[in-house]
Design an enzyme around this catalytic site. Structure first.
Site, PDB file in Angstrom:
ATOM      1  N   ASP A   1     -12.095   0.191  -3.211  1.00  0.00           N
ATOM      2  CA  ASP A   1     -11.393  -0.682  -2.080  1.00  0.00           C
ATOM      3  C   ASP A   1     -11.727  -1.739  -1.651  1.00  0.00           C
ATOM      4  OD1 ASP A   1      -9.877  -0.597   0.416  1.00  0.00           O
ATOM      5  OD2 ASP A   1      -8.871   1.141   1.006  1.00  0.00           O
TER       6      ASP A   1
ATOM      7  N   HIS B   1      -6.985  -0.789  -3.070  1.00  0.00           N
ATOM      8  CA  HIS B   1      -6.338  -0.098  -1.466  1.00  0.00           C
ATOM      9  C   HIS B   1      -4.879  -0.137  -1.313  1.00  0.00           C
ATOM     10  CE1 HIS B   1      -6.780  -0.110   2.957  1.00  0.00           C
ATOM     11  NE2 HIS B   1      -5.249  -0.501   3.245  1.00  0.00           N
TER      12      HIS B   1
ATOM     13  N   SER C   1      -5.725   3.296   5.701  1.00  0.00           N
ATOM     14  CA  SER C   1      -6.002   2.218   6.039  1.00  0.00           C
ATOM     15  C   SER C   1      -6.145   2.272   7.782  1.00  0.00           C
ATOM     16  CB  SER C   1      -4.822   1.399   5.584  1.00  0.00           C
ATOM     17  OG  SER C   1      -5.018  -0.192   5.872  1.00  0.00           O
TER      18      SER C   1
HETATM   19  P1  4NP Z   1      -4.265  -1.944   6.798  1.00  0.00           P
HETATM   20  O1  4NP Z   1      -5.543  -2.189   6.348  1.00  0.00           O
HETATM   21  O2  4NP Z   1      -3.367  -0.720   7.381  1.00  0.00           O
HETATM   22  O3  4NP Z   1      -3.481  -1.702   4.740  1.00  0.00           O
HETATM   23  O4  4NP Z   1      -3.581  -2.868   6.741  1.00  0.00           O
HETATM   24  C1  4NP Z   1      -6.327  -3.058   7.010  1.00  0.00           C
HETATM   25  C2  4NP Z   1      -7.721  -3.505   6.227  1.00  0.00           C
HETATM   26  C3  4NP Z   1      -8.561  -3.894   7.482  1.00  0.00           C
HETATM   27  C4  4NP Z   1      -7.900  -3.922   8.387  1.00  0.00           C
HETATM   28  C5  4NP Z   1      -6.698  -3.543   9.484  1.00  0.00           C
HETATM   29  C6  4NP Z   1      -5.681  -2.430   8.635  1.00  0.00           C
HETATM   30  N1  4NP Z   1      -8.674  -4.482   9.551  1.00  0.00           N
HETATM   31  O5  4NP Z   1      -8.562  -3.975  10.675  1.00  0.00           O
HETATM   32  O6  4NP Z   1      -9.713  -5.215   8.941  1.00  0.00           O
END
Ligand code: 4NP
Length: 582
Positions: free
Chosen positions: A525, A557, A446
């Site tokens: 995702d 995701h 992520s």
């Molecule tokens: P995470 O996913 O790291 O699993 O929290 C994300 C999804 C989107 C964004 C950042 C992390 N974003 O900046 O949009």
């Protein structure tokens, strides 16, 4: 290690059950566990000790159980991982379960239940709203102008929650919705302050706030509109001096329990008195009839459920979790450390050594997601899996991570992939300087996948290879594909500076890639969509770069099933073994 040994090790790691305490309902302690494969709701009878699985479907989130009802409310994805959920119920006494109300599925980002009313915040492509379910029917009662607002509690006629409601990316405000009058109030004791996770009892709202400096708990009395700080009877809490509060709630008599956090470790306090927990991290807790129940783990030992007798102070293990020797024997020490980054900022990090690697030896910088999250002293199948298969691991809590104060947390706002990327590179330098690493790879999922993509093109000499899971390669396209929640999230993270999108997107620097790149991405995702990754792959292919791709079909995701974790882990370890050792 042969490939078949890696497969066996990954199977073992992915089969270690997770436990998260949810609360008590009708004499049963409810908890989430992946013990049957997917994340399900389970119960343990507090008298007989009998355990039972209550749901078949994979759970996304659970509302805190109500004291007055045998019904527990949960959400489950109905979109093959696209994170569109519906609301379900299970009656833990009558053992009935089903869909709570007819509804179009939405992304549910906060849900609460008071025994009569279910309130949740739901986000669709263009709209973020508060919904209620009462008497089996659904009603949309309020629409936010922006997408990041979380319902955290409901009591009789009041729904409370928090979010970035004033468009200041550095602050969080509370909201209070009066269901009787329809009156919606945004509340902060000081503009620019962080106010989070309100829970309500008898018209009194308990919440975390830093309006006086440190994060502390405060109470807002809704009837008289008065704010007060919370003082405890016992002094352990003050001596511990937590940086953040992971969870807290009212006791029946109006006193308060809280789980405080500092340097990635937690302690639980009941009216200010510490339980004296083992070192590690609590991910779920509740208090019921003179006992505290909590789930905890650390980087070397997986989740267990403990019972603490508040009168005697004794601790008992309700559900244990024995780690197979094939894993525990390969995990070295887990150490908390701090190192200096390019601008002398102190960056906290956890290091887990591998007992089967030389020192210095092959090392992986593990980059966490979020970015407003951290690597605490908590069981991680990824970190344990990497260490058990022969890599030392350094997991930096780069600027922007939670757990080290609001000032540190907000250092990435307006600069994602800037200072935080430098911190990650400095983690690699530190690992070499202290004699841990002789070569370094980078991996993360992520936001950690985003950093891996960017690090391998912007800092190509720091790594021998990288593996990006569910990453981000193109912010412009990703924003276009996002729903109202993630559009708002991206705007807050970049502080509206869209001119930075280009510079922080690996797709614009693909020609700089020098090292083999592993890419793992869920097909469905909806947080970090696949399309920008497919574009990036085309570019890498056209440029003749070395890459390997695993698209995980039919999932999204969140890795909510053990087999999903096993796949990501296996592809990561297998790739690293081939490319870090060559
Ligand atoms: P995470 O996913 O790291 O699993 O929290 C994300 C999804 C989107 C964004 C950042 C992390 N974003 O900046 O949009």
């Amino acid at each position: 290690m042969r490939y078949s040994e890696v497969v066996e090790l990954v199977e073992l790691i992915a089969s270690v059950p997770t436990y998260t305490v949810v609360g008590v309902s009708c004499g049963k302690l409810l908890y989430l566990s992946n013990a049957a494969g997917g994340l399900n709701l389970w119960s343990i009878d507090l008298v007989s000790g009998g355990r039972e699985r209550l749901t078949d479907e994979v759970i996304h989130s659970v509302a805190k159980p109500s004291k007055t009802s045998s019904i527990t409310i949960y959400t489950s994805d109905v979109s093959a991982g696209r994170e569109l959920q519906k609301v379900f119920y299970v009656d833990v006494v009558a053992r009935e379960k089903g869909l709570l109300a007819y509804m179009e599925p939405v992304r549910i980002i906060g849900i609460a239940y008071d025994g009569e009313t279910v309130a949740f915040s739901g986000v669709s492509k263009n709209d973020a709203s508060i919904y209620l379910i009462r008497g089996g029917s659904l009603e949309k009662v309020f629409t936010f102008s922006k997408g990041r607002a979380f319902v955290t509690d409901v009591s009789k006629n009041t729904v409370v929650g928090f979010g970035t409601l004033l468009d200041d990316p550095r602050s969080y405000e509370l909201f209070i919705l009066n269901l009787g009058t329809g009156d919606f109030k945004v509340y902060t004791p000081r503009s620019g302050a962080i106010n989070k996770n309100p829970v309500i009892k008898d018209g009194r709202v308990l919440f975390e706030t830093n309006y006086l400096g440190k994060n502390r708990l405060a109470i807002l009395d809704l009837d008289v509109g008065e704010l007060s700080t919370l003082d405890f009877t016992y002094l352990d809490y003050v001596k511990y001096d937590p940086v953040e509060h992971l969870m807290y709630d009212w006791l029946e008599d109006g006193r308060v329990w809280v789980v405080g956090k500092k340097n990635g470790r937690t302690e639980m306090f009941v009216d200010g008195k510490a339980l004296g927990l083992p070192s590690g991290y609590v991910n779920g807790a509740c208090v019921h009839e003179g006992k505290a129940y909590l789930s905890m783990s650390n980087l070397r030992s997986p989740w267990r459920i403990l019972e603490a007798d508040l009168a005697t102070g004794s601790l008992r293990v309700l559900i244990d979790n024995d780690l197979p020797e094939e894993i525990s024997g390969r995990l070295g020490d887990a150490e908390f450390t701090k190192y200096k980054s390019f601008d002398d900022l102190e960056v906290p990090a956890y290091i887990v050594e591998s007992r089967i690697a030389t020192k210095p030896g092959p090392t992986v910088v593990y980059v966490h997601g979020g970015p407003w999250w951290e690597v605490p002293d908590m069981w991680s199948p990824f970190i344990a899996g990497l260490a058990a298969s022969g890599f030392h691991v350094i997991a930096p809590n780069f600027r922007g991570s939670t757990g080290y104060g609001e000032e540190f947390r907000s250092l990435d706002i307006g600069d994602p992939g800037g200072g935080d990327l430098e911190d990650v590179v400095y983690a690699a330098c530190y690992a070499k300087a202290v004699g841990l690493a002789d070569r370094v790879a980078i991996t993360g999922y992520s936001y950690g996948g985003f950093m891996t993509f960017l690090a391998t093109v912007k800092k190509p000499n720091a790594w021998v290879c990288g593996v990006a899971g569910a990453g981000i390669t193109d912010w412009e396209l990703m924003r276009e594909l996002s729903d109202a929640y993630f559009k708002h999230f991206i705007d807050m993270l970049f502080a509206g500076k869209r001119e930075l999108f280009k510079d922080r997107s690996a797709v614009n620097f693909a020609e700089n890639l020098k090292v083999p790149l592993g890419i793992i991405h869920p097909q469905n995702d909806s947080r970090t969509p696949l399309l920008p990754i497919l574009n990036y792959l085309t570019k890498l292919w056209e440029l003749g770069k070395i890459f390997e791709v695993h698209i995980l079909p039919g999932i999204g995701h969140a890795l909510l099933r053990r087999e999903d974790v096993a796949k990501v882990l296996l592809y990561t370890i297998d790739f690293l073994r081939r490319h870090i050792c060559s």
